[in-house]
Design a protein around this motif. Sequence first.
Motif, PDB file in Angstrom:
ATOM      1  N   SER A   1       0.839  -1.200   0.000  1.00  0.00           N
ATOM      2  CA  SER A   1       0.000   0.000   0.000  1.00  0.00           C
ATOM      3  C   SER A   1       0.869   1.243   0.000  1.00  0.00           C
ATOM      4  O   SER A   1       2.066   1.198   0.299  1.00  0.00           O
ATOM      5  CB  SER A   1      -0.943  -0.002   1.217  1.00  0.00           C
ATOM      6  N   ASP A   2       0.258   2.369  -0.368  1.00  0.00           N
ATOM      7  CA  ASP A   2       1.015   3.624  -0.395  1.00  0.00           C
ATOM      8  C   ASP A   2       0.928   4.288   0.981  1.00  0.00           C
ATOM      9  O   ASP A   2       0.338   3.754   1.920  1.00  0.00           O
ATOM     10  CB  ASP A   2       0.524   4.533  -1.523  1.00  0.00           C
TER      11      ASP A   2
ATOM     12  N   ILE B   1      -2.177  -1.127  -3.313  1.00  0.00           N
ATOM     13  CA  ILE B   1      -1.602  -1.080  -4.659  1.00  0.00           C
ATOM     14  C   ILE B   1      -1.657  -2.465  -5.289  1.00  0.00           C
ATOM     15  O   ILE B   1      -2.136  -2.636  -6.391  1.00  0.00           O
ATOM     16  CB  ILE B   1      -0.154  -0.544  -4.622  1.00  0.00           C
ATOM     17  N   GLU B   2      -1.159  -3.455  -4.574  1.00  0.00           N
ATOM     18  CA  GLU B   2      -1.251  -4.832  -5.068  1.00  0.00           C
ATOM     19  C   GLU B   2      -1.098  -5.799  -3.908  1.00  0.00           C
ATOM     20  O   GLU B   2      -0.646  -5.430  -2.822  1.00  0.00           O
ATOM     21  CB  GLU B   2      -0.231  -5.125  -6.176  1.00  0.00           C
TER      22      GLU B   2
ATOM     23  N   ALA C   1      10.541   6.297  -0.286  1.00  0.00           N
ATOM     24  CA  ALA C   1      10.666   6.240  -1.751  1.00  0.00           C
ATOM     25  C   ALA C   1      12.105   5.966  -2.185  1.00  0.00           C
ATOM     26  O   ALA C   1      12.354   5.156  -3.071  1.00  0.00           O
ATOM     27  CB  ALA C   1      10.167   7.542  -2.372  1.00  0.00           C
TER      28      ALA C   1
ATOM     29  N   TYR D   1      11.479   2.509  -4.975  1.00  0.00           N
ATOM     30  CA  TYR D   1      11.748   2.613  -6.418  1.00  0.00           C
ATOM     31  C   TYR D   1      12.356   3.960  -6.793  1.00  0.00           C
ATOM     32  O   TYR D   1      12.323   4.369  -7.947  1.00  0.00           O
ATOM     33  CB  TYR D   1      10.464   2.354  -7.204  1.00  0.00           C
TER      34      TYR D   1
ATOM     35  N   HIS E   1      11.105  10.510  -7.686  1.00  0.00           N
ATOM     36  CA  HIS E   1      10.645  10.832  -9.036  1.00  0.00           C
ATOM     37  C   HIS E   1      11.703  11.724  -9.686  1.00  0.00           C
ATOM     38  O   HIS E   1      12.128  12.707  -9.114  1.00  0.00           O
ATOM     39  CB  HIS E   1       9.304  11.565  -8.944  1.00  0.00           C
TER      40      HIS E   1
ATOM     41  N   HIS F   1       9.785   4.590 -12.626  1.00  0.00           N
ATOM     42  CA  HIS F   1       8.991   3.435 -12.209  1.00  0.00           C
ATOM     43  C   HIS F   1       7.615   3.969 -11.775  1.00  0.00           C
ATOM     44  O   HIS F   1       7.539   5.042 -11.171  1.00  0.00           O
ATOM     45  CB  HIS F   1       9.673   2.731 -11.030  1.00  0.00           C
ATOM     46  N   PRO F   2       6.542   3.237 -12.091  1.00  0.00           N
ATOM     47  CA  PRO F   2       5.212   3.734 -11.699  1.00  0.00           C
ATOM     48  C   PRO F   2       5.095   4.055 -10.202  1.00  0.00           C
ATOM     49  O   PRO F   2       4.272   4.866  -9.808  1.00  0.00           O
ATOM     50  CB  PRO F   2       4.270   2.584 -12.088  1.00  0.00           C
ATOM     51  N   LEU F   3       5.913   3.421  -9.378  1.00  0.00           N
ATOM     52  CA  LEU F   3       5.852   3.675  -7.935  1.00  0.00           C
ATOM     53  C   LEU F   3       6.967   4.608  -7.454  1.00  0.00           C
ATOM     54  O   LEU F   3       7.169   4.765  -6.255  1.00  0.00           O
ATOM     55  CB  LEU F   3       5.903   2.352  -7.161  1.00  0.00           C
TER      56      LEU F   3
ATOM     57  N   GLN G   1       7.146   7.331  -4.245  1.00  0.00           N
ATOM     58  CA  GLN G   1       6.152   6.938  -3.245  1.00  0.00           C
ATOM     59  C   GLN G   1       6.786   6.175  -2.092  1.00  0.00           C
ATOM     60  O   GLN G   1       7.607   5.300  -2.311  1.00  0.00           O
ATOM     61  CB  GLN G   1       5.085   6.035  -3.881  1.00  0.00           C
TER      62      GLN G   1
ATOM     63  N   LEU H   1       6.349   3.382   0.481  1.00  0.00           N
ATOM     64  CA  LEU H   1       5.551   2.160   0.364  1.00  0.00           C
ATOM     65  C   LEU H   1       5.511   1.388   1.674  1.00  0.00           C
ATOM     66  O   LEU H   1       6.465   1.412   2.453  1.00  0.00           O
ATOM     67  CB  LEU H   1       6.137   1.253  -0.723  1.00  0.00           C
TER      68      LEU H   1
END
Length: 160
Positions: free
Chosen positions: A13-14, A20-21, A61, A65, A68, A122-124, A127, A129
Motif C-alpha cells: 500500500s502507499d 496497490i497490489e 521512496a 523505487y 521521481h 517506475h510507476p511507484l 512513493q 511504500l
Amino acid sequence: MKPQVISFHYNLSDKAGKAIESSRKGEPLVCLEGAGQILPGLEAALSALKPGEKKIVKLAAVDAYGEHDSKLIVQVPKSQLPSSDGELKKGFQFQSETPEGHVQIFTVTAVTDNQVTLDGNHPLAGQDLTFDVEVTERRDATEEELQHGHAHGGDGHHHH
C-alpha cells in the motif's frame, strides 16, 4: 549460512494506506536471498522472519523505487514511436532498452497531435511504500538455484 529461498505473501500500500497490489489471492512470491529480485529493504526484513511470522515493512521512496526524476520525462515526436494503430493513449506503457542494456518501462503521460510525453520513472517512484508481509516458507537454496540466480518454485524443480 546458505542463501535461503523465502516464500511470502504481501499486501502493498502507499503512504495513505491505499492498496496497490497483493499476493493474497494467488500463490506467494518466492525469492532467492541475495539475488536482487526484490527491494533490498524488503529482503532484509524478510531474512529476519521465520515461517508464519508477519511484519509491516515501511520503505521510503528512496529505498523503494527511487525519487521521481524529472529528467526521465521526455517529449518525443509521435512519428518516432512504433505505431499501435495510431492509438497511443495516456497510461499506455511500453518497454525500451537503455544504451546500457537495461529494460526501462515508459508510461505515456500526455499525447498531442504530434508529440507524446513519456515518463521513464517506475510507476511507484516517489512513493513511500508499506509492505505487510507474512513468510509462508523458507528453505536452503539448491545448488542449481544458486547457479541460476533465482528460485525454482515451491518444490525446487521447475523451469517455466
